[in-house]
Structure formats: structure tokens, C-alpha cells
Motif scaffolding. Sequence first.
Motif, PDB file in Angstrom:
ATOM      1  N   GLU A 131       0.828  -1.222   0.000  1.00 20.72           N
ATOM      2  CA  GLU A 131       0.000   0.000   0.000  1.00 20.72           C
ATOM      3  C   GLU A 131       0.857   1.264   0.000  1.00 20.72           C
ATOM      4  N   ARG A 132       1.930   1.249   0.784  1.00 21.22           N
ATOM      5  CA  ARG A 132       2.811   2.429   0.818  1.00 21.22           C
ATOM      6  C   ARG A 132       3.491   2.654  -0.526  1.00 21.22           C
ATOM      7  N   ASP A 134       2.296   1.894  -3.403  1.00 26.48           N
ATOM      8  CA  ASP A 134       1.323   2.345  -4.398  1.00 26.48           C
ATOM      9  C   ASP A 134       1.327   3.862  -4.557  1.00 26.48           C
ATOM     10  N   VAL A 135       1.664   4.582  -3.514  1.00 26.07           N
ATOM     11  CA  VAL A 135       1.651   6.048  -3.563  1.00 26.07           C
ATOM     12  C   VAL A 135       3.068   6.628  -3.617  1.00 26.07           C
ATOM     13  N   GLN A 136       4.044   5.763  -3.774  1.00 31.78           N
ATOM     14  CA  GLN A 136       5.452   6.188  -3.812  1.00 31.78           C
ATOM     15  C   GLN A 136       5.780   6.851  -5.147  1.00 31.78           C
ATOM     16  N   GLU A 137       6.382   8.008  -5.070  1.00 26.08           N
ATOM     17  CA  GLU A 137       6.882   8.686  -6.282  1.00 26.08           C
ATOM     18  C   GLU A 137       8.238   8.088  -6.634  1.00 26.08           C
TER      19      GLU A 137
END
Length: 180
Positions: A131-132, A134-137
Motif C-alpha cells: 500500500e505504501r 502504491d503512492v510512492q513517487e
Amino acid sequence: MAHVILGLLLLRPQSQYDLVKNFEAAVSLLYSASAGSIRRALETLLAGGLIEVAEVGPGARGRKTYRATGAGREEFHTWMTGPMTGPDAEAAALPRLFFLGLLEPAERADVLPRITARIEKDLGRLEELDERLDVQEVPDELREVFAYQRATLDYGLAASRFALGWFRDLAERGGVSDPR
């Protein structure tokens, strides 16, 4: 490794050579060890009173056969029925599964839920990481590296989900049936 050696010695007394062969033939699928590490583990188990020399063969080299002591049987039992420790659920679960038949049937029923609980815990950590990420740039120059790192995580998730389902199914069936 000490607990795996104790389990093998509970099956039958064995020499260091026999233990090395057993690791190569069967145990290496779930736990690897060199002849030197087996020798060091035997020395530690012997010094701790968990095993004893059952027999010394003839000749100058006198091949020693080892067996578990009462204290060794108790230590093995405590390990089998105790908490699952270590960083890797699979490495903690598979040796216990391998030796589960050494426990009484009522005790076996308690081990499998502990294994599944450990796998669930580890799977939860992997899902949180997923989940973390998934939003990682990710910078453009690291996209290919990140893709393979993500693939590694995907493998871990799939393997953990498979293991969880497999152990749950085994527990629901009440263990394995007689192989004969």
C-alpha cells in the motif's frame, strides 16, 4: 539448526556423517547446512547435555553415533510447541512441519494455528508495504529498478498467500492422512 538436528536424532541415533547425508537428502529442501556447521552444532548440543554419544565405532577414528538425551527431547518439544521466532516465517514453519509427526496428535493441532498466525502477521506487513509503495513517487531513472523491486514484493505476497492457504487447509483437515 540445533532443533533440526535434535529432530533427526529423535528419529534415530545417527553419526555426523549420517546427519550430513540426511540434510543433503531431505532437510536441505527446507534448511541448508554445511558439514562444518553440523559438526559445530553437534559440539554445542553435546556440551549443553542435549545429546550424548550413544556408540563409538571401532578403529582409530571411532565413528561416533549420537542420540538425544531427555533434556534434548524436552528442548525439541519446547521448540516445536513454542512461539515461532526468526525473521522468516517459512524458515520457522517448514522444519516444524517436517517434524510434526513426532508430536502427539493433540499437540499437532496447536502448532498449525501458530504457523498460520505467523504467516498472517508477515503477510500483513507485506500488504502494508504494498500500500505504501502504491503512492510512492519514483524518479524516472529508477523506474526499472523499482519495477523489479515491486516484482520481488509481488512474489513475497503471492508466496505468503499460498502458504497461508496451504497451512489453513492442512489445519482444517486436521493434519495429513497416513501416507500408506
